[in-house]
Design a protein around this motif. Structure first.
Motif, PDB file in Angstrom:
ATOM      1  N   GLY A  19       0.777  -1.223   0.000  1.00 41.09           N
ATOM      2  CA  GLY A  19       0.000   0.000   0.000  1.00 41.09           C
ATOM      3  C   GLY A  19       0.812   1.277   0.000  1.00 41.09           C
ATOM      4  O   GLY A  19       1.780   1.410   0.732  1.00 41.09           O
ATOM      5  N   GLN A  20       0.393   2.248  -0.810  1.00 41.33           N
ATOM      6  CA  GLN A  20       1.087   3.515  -0.933  1.00 41.33           C
ATOM      7  C   GLN A  20       0.151   4.661  -0.555  1.00 41.33           C
ATOM      8  O   GLN A  20      -1.028   4.657  -0.904  1.00 41.33           O
ATOM      9  CB  GLN A  20       1.565   3.715  -2.382  1.00 41.33           C
ATOM     10  CG  GLN A  20       2.414   2.579  -2.942  1.00 41.33           C
ATOM     11  CD  GLN A  20       3.785   2.509  -2.319  1.00 41.33           C
ATOM     12  OE1 GLN A  20       4.381   3.523  -2.004  1.00 41.33           O
ATOM     13  NE2 GLN A  20       4.295   1.300  -2.134  1.00 41.33           N
ATOM     14  N   ASP A  21       0.693   5.651   0.153  1.00 44.27           N
ATOM     15  CA  ASP A  21      -0.043   6.854   0.509  1.00 44.27           C
ATOM     16  C   ASP A  21       0.782   8.034   0.024  1.00 44.27           C
ATOM     17  O   ASP A  21       1.932   8.211   0.447  1.00 44.27           O
ATOM     18  CB  ASP A  21      -0.268   6.919   2.019  1.00 44.27           C
ATOM     19  CG  ASP A  21      -1.033   8.165   2.429  1.00 44.27           C
ATOM     20  OD1 ASP A  21      -1.741   8.738   1.575  1.00 44.27           O
ATOM     21  OD2 ASP A  21      -0.916   8.569   3.600  1.00 44.27           O
ATOM     22  N   VAL A  22       0.211   8.863  -0.852  1.00 42.47           N
ATOM     23  CA  VAL A  22       0.920  10.011  -1.415  1.00 42.47           C
ATOM     24  C   VAL A  22       0.476  11.270  -0.696  1.00 42.47           C
ATOM     25  O   VAL A  22      -0.725  11.540  -0.578  1.00 42.47           O
ATOM     26  CB  VAL A  22       0.650  10.142  -2.931  1.00 42.47           C
ATOM     27  CG1 VAL A  22       1.391  11.345  -3.497  1.00 42.47           C
ATOM     28  CG2 VAL A  22       1.076   8.871  -3.659  1.00 42.47           C
ATOM     29  N   GLN A  23       1.440  12.050  -0.192  1.00 41.15           N
ATOM     30  CA  GLN A  23       1.140  13.266   0.549  1.00 41.15           C
ATOM     31  C   GLN A  23       1.938  14.438  -0.008  1.00 41.15           C
ATOM     32  O   GLN A  23       2.983  14.255  -0.644  1.00 41.15           O
ATOM     33  CB  GLN A  23       1.462  13.077   2.038  1.00 41.15           C
ATOM     34  CG  GLN A  23       0.670  11.976   2.710  1.00 41.15           C
ATOM     35  CD  GLN A  23       1.013  11.829   4.181  1.00 41.15           C
ATOM     36  OE1 GLN A  23       1.779  12.618   4.753  1.00 41.15           O
ATOM     37  NE2 GLN A  23       0.452  10.809   4.817  1.00 41.15           N
ATOM     38  N   TYR A 209      10.502   8.943   1.259  1.00 36.19           N
ATOM     39  CA  TYR A 209       9.828   7.644   1.173  1.00 36.19           C
ATOM     40  C   TYR A 209       9.947   6.983   2.533  1.00 36.19           C
ATOM     41  O   TYR A 209      11.036   6.624   2.975  1.00 36.19           O
ATOM     42  CB  TYR A 209      10.460   6.777   0.091  1.00 36.19           C
ATOM     43  CG  TYR A 209       9.617   5.565  -0.251  1.00 36.19           C
ATOM     44  CD1 TYR A 209       8.555   5.677  -1.134  1.00 36.19           C
ATOM     45  CD2 TYR A 209       9.888   4.326   0.320  1.00 36.19           C
ATOM     46  CE1 TYR A 209       7.778   4.570  -1.447  1.00 36.19           C
ATOM     47  CE2 TYR A 209       9.117   3.220   0.010  1.00 36.19           C
ATOM     48  CZ  TYR A 209       8.061   3.344  -0.872  1.00 36.19           C
ATOM     49  OH  TYR A 209       7.286   2.248  -1.179  1.00 36.19           O
ATOM     50  N   GLN A 210       8.818   6.839   3.223  1.00 33.08           N
ATOM     51  CA  GLN A 210       8.804   6.354   4.594  1.00 33.08           C
ATOM     52  C   GLN A 210       8.053   5.028   4.683  1.00 33.08           C
ATOM     53  O   GLN A 210       6.930   4.902   4.202  1.00 33.08           O
ATOM     54  CB  GLN A 210       8.133   7.403   5.493  1.00 33.08           C
ATOM     55  CG  GLN A 210       8.235   7.104   6.969  1.00 33.08           C
ATOM     56  CD  GLN A 210       7.698   8.256   7.804  1.00 33.08           C
ATOM     57  OE1 GLN A 210       6.984   9.122   7.304  1.00 33.08           O
ATOM     58  NE2 GLN A 210       8.043   8.288   9.077  1.00 33.08           N
ATOM     59  N   ILE A 211       8.697   4.047   5.306  1.00 32.15           N
ATOM     60  CA  ILE A 211       8.087   2.735   5.459  1.00 32.15           C
ATOM     61  C   ILE A 211       7.356   2.673   6.790  1.00 32.15           C
ATOM     62  O   ILE A 211       7.957   2.868   7.849  1.00 32.15           O
ATOM     63  CB  ILE A 211       9.152   1.627   5.375  1.00 32.15           C
ATOM     64  CG1 ILE A 211       9.839   1.664   4.007  1.00 32.15           C
ATOM     65  CG2 ILE A 211       8.531   0.257   5.620  1.00 32.15           C
ATOM     66  CD1 ILE A 211      10.961   0.679   3.854  1.00 32.15           C
ATOM     67  N   GLN A 212       6.057   2.426   6.739  1.00 33.10           N
ATOM     68  CA  GLN A 212       5.259   2.254   7.944  1.00 33.10           C
ATOM     69  C   GLN A 212       4.779   0.818   8.051  1.00 33.10           C
ATOM     70  O   GLN A 212       4.977   0.020   7.139  1.00 33.10           O
ATOM     71  CB  GLN A 212       4.086   3.245   7.936  1.00 33.10           C
ATOM     72  CG  GLN A 212       4.531   4.702   7.964  1.00 33.10           C
ATOM     73  CD  GLN A 212       3.381   5.674   8.069  1.00 33.10           C
ATOM     74  OE1 GLN A 212       2.220   5.327   7.883  1.00 33.10           O
ATOM     75  NE2 GLN A 212       3.701   6.934   8.358  1.00 33.10           N
ATOM     76  N   ASN A 216       3.317   2.281   2.901  1.00 27.23           N
ATOM     77  CA  ASN A 216       4.446   3.170   2.683  1.00 27.23           C
ATOM     78  C   ASN A 216       3.934   4.548   2.282  1.00 27.23           C
ATOM     79  O   ASN A 216       2.929   4.669   1.604  1.00 27.23           O
ATOM     80  CB  ASN A 216       5.355   2.620   1.588  1.00 27.23           C
ATOM     81  CG  ASN A 216       6.046   1.340   2.023  1.00 27.23           C
ATOM     82  OD1 ASN A 216       6.014   0.978   3.193  1.00 27.23           O
ATOM     83  ND2 ASN A 216       6.650   0.638   1.087  1.00 27.23           N
ATOM     84  N   VAL A 217       4.633   5.583   2.726  1.00 27.36           N
ATOM     85  CA  VAL A 217       4.198   6.953   2.492  1.00 27.36           C
ATOM     86  C   VAL A 217       5.189   7.655   1.575  1.00 27.36           C
ATOM     87  O   VAL A 217       6.402   7.657   1.838  1.00 27.36           O
ATOM     88  CB  VAL A 217       4.064   7.734   3.815  1.00 27.36           C
ATOM     89  CG1 VAL A 217       3.630   9.167   3.540  1.00 27.36           C
ATOM     90  CG2 VAL A 217       3.070   7.038   4.737  1.00 27.36           C
ATOM     91  N   ARG A 218       4.665   8.263   0.516  1.00 23.99           N
ATOM     92  CA  ARG A 218       5.465   9.087  -0.387  1.00 23.99           C
ATOM     93  C   ARG A 218       5.135  10.547  -0.105  1.00 23.99           C
ATOM     94  O   ARG A 218       4.028  10.993  -0.354  1.00 23.99           O
ATOM     95  CB  ARG A 218       5.144   8.764  -1.844  1.00 23.99           C
ATOM     96  CG  ARG A 218       5.455   7.327  -2.265  1.00 23.99           C
ATOM     97  CD  ARG A 218       4.858   7.056  -3.633  1.00 23.99           C
ATOM     98  NE  ARG A 218       5.072   5.685  -4.079  1.00 23.99           N
ATOM     99  CZ  ARG A 218       5.874   5.347  -5.087  1.00 23.99           C
ATOM    100  NH1 ARG A 218       6.533   6.265  -5.753  1.00 23.99           N
ATOM    101  NH2 ARG A 218       6.007   4.085  -5.435  1.00 23.99           N
ATOM    102  N   ASN A 219       6.105  11.281   0.417  1.00 25.83           N
ATOM    103  CA  ASN A 219       5.915  12.693   0.715  1.00 25.83           C
ATOM    104  C   ASN A 219       6.584  13.551  -0.354  1.00 25.83           C
ATOM    105  O   ASN A 219       7.788  13.418  -0.614  1.00 25.83           O
ATOM    106  CB  ASN A 219       6.526  13.056   2.067  1.00 25.83           C
ATOM    107  CG  ASN A 219       5.706  12.542   3.231  1.00 25.83           C
ATOM    108  OD1 ASN A 219       6.110  11.585   3.871  1.00 25.83           O
ATOM    109  ND2 ASN A 219       4.588  13.161   3.518  1.00 25.83           N
ATOM    110  N   ASN A 220       5.807  14.423  -0.980  1.00 27.37           N
ATOM    111  CA  ASN A 220       6.338  15.431  -1.897  1.00 27.37           C
ATOM    112  C   ASN A 220       6.366  16.745  -1.135  1.00 27.37           C
ATOM    113  O   ASN A 220       5.319  17.291  -0.767  1.00 27.37           O
ATOM    114  CB  ASN A 220       5.452  15.531  -3.135  1.00 27.37           C
ATOM    115  CG  ASN A 220       5.414  14.224  -3.909  1.00 27.37           C
ATOM    116  OD1 ASN A 220       6.309  13.917  -4.683  1.00 27.37           O
ATOM    117  ND2 ASN A 220       4.364  13.440  -3.681  1.00 27.37           N
ATOM    118  N   ILE A 221       7.571  17.264  -0.892  1.00 28.32           N
ATOM    119  CA  ILE A 221       7.747  18.352   0.070  1.00 28.32           C
ATOM    120  C   ILE A 221       8.419  19.552  -0.581  1.00 28.32           C
ATOM    121  O   ILE A 221       9.467  19.422  -1.235  1.00 28.32           O
ATOM    122  CB  ILE A 221       8.590  17.873   1.271  1.00 28.32           C
ATOM    123  CG1 ILE A 221       7.896  16.689   1.965  1.00 28.32           C
ATOM    124  CG2 ILE A 221       8.846  19.001   2.253  1.00 28.32           C
ATOM    125  CD1 ILE A 221       8.806  15.888   2.856  1.00 28.32           C
TER     126      ILE A 221
END
Length: 230
Positions: A19-23, A209-212, A216-221
């Motif tokens: 699973g991927q979460d894009v933020q 890219y953070q593994i939970q 997994n979370v993809r942060n565009n900052i």
């Protein structure tokens, strides 16, 4: 040649297949170094992070440490970090504090006008959640390359680009964090201007890219940075 290339790609992009979460976030960052007598110095950072689309402040980081210069290129440091987190749930903000103690070694090199910084940091994390108090330890390796684009001969002033990468590894307590050795990776590309040897201003794009545990979370900052040294 294929194996080193594959290892380098894995180092930068440790993507997992679930699973991927894009933020989308914004970070404001101030980093300061205060020189003391002889080889001693104080390093401090203050960072404010927004939640998705800047709806509210999700994190506040305050870091300070006492450093000692082993040489012109090498510095060791002992410090403390406060990391506060806010997460919105059912219309309410839930607060979770984290306190860290860290040890750090930094190596700075210069090739012509290109500046390269390597930093090794070892953290002891004391995390307070609604369910439990967690102790964990984490290793971080950071590398930054500053390349002058338009500058004076000694790069004391001018326009530059900054390329960074930082890897995070859980070395203790990973079963209470995300059940993985690999915690996260941050890749950054920025454009900055050095006003003097004491002040730099910079903005750029950071991909985290953070593994939970469950996804997994993809942060565009978008990061805005002020760096000072006196």
């Amino acid at each position: 040649m294929k194996k080193p290339c594959l290892l380098f790609i894995f180092y930068l992009f440790p993507f997992a297949i679930f699973g991927q979460d894009v933020q989308y976030n914004g970070w404001l960052f101030w980093s300061h170094q205060q020189k003391l007598k002889k080889q001693w110095q104080i390093n401090s950072d203050l960072q404010v992070r927004s939640a998705g689309q800047a709806k509210f402040v999700s994190n506040l980081l305050a870091r300070a440490g006492l450093g000692y210069k082993l040489s012109d290129k090498q510095t060791i440091l002992l410090g403390y970090t406060y990391f506060g987190s806010w997460e919105k749930e059912n219309g309410e903000l839930l607060y979770e504090p984290e306190n860290r103690i860290y040890q750090q070694y930094q190596l700075e090199n210069k090739f012509t006008k290109i500046e390269i910084t390597n930093r090794l940091r070892y953290e002891q994390r004391f995390i307070n959640t609604a369910d439990q108090n967690v102790f964990a330890q984490r290793f971080r390796h950071y590398i930054q390359i500053q390349i002058p684009l338009i500058s004076d001969a000694e790069f004391k002033k001018g326009l530059y680009t900054s390329i960074q990468n930082e890897i995070f590894l859980n070395v203790q307590g990973k079963n209470k964090i995300n059940h993985h050795l690999y915690d996260q990776n941050r890749v950054y590309l920025g454009l900055g201007y050095r006003l003097s040897e004491k002040i730099e201003m910079e903005s750029g794009y950071l991909f985290r890219y953070q593994i939970q545990e469950d996804q997994n979370v993809r942060n565009n900052i978008l990061q805005l940075l002020l760096r000072t040294s006196y």
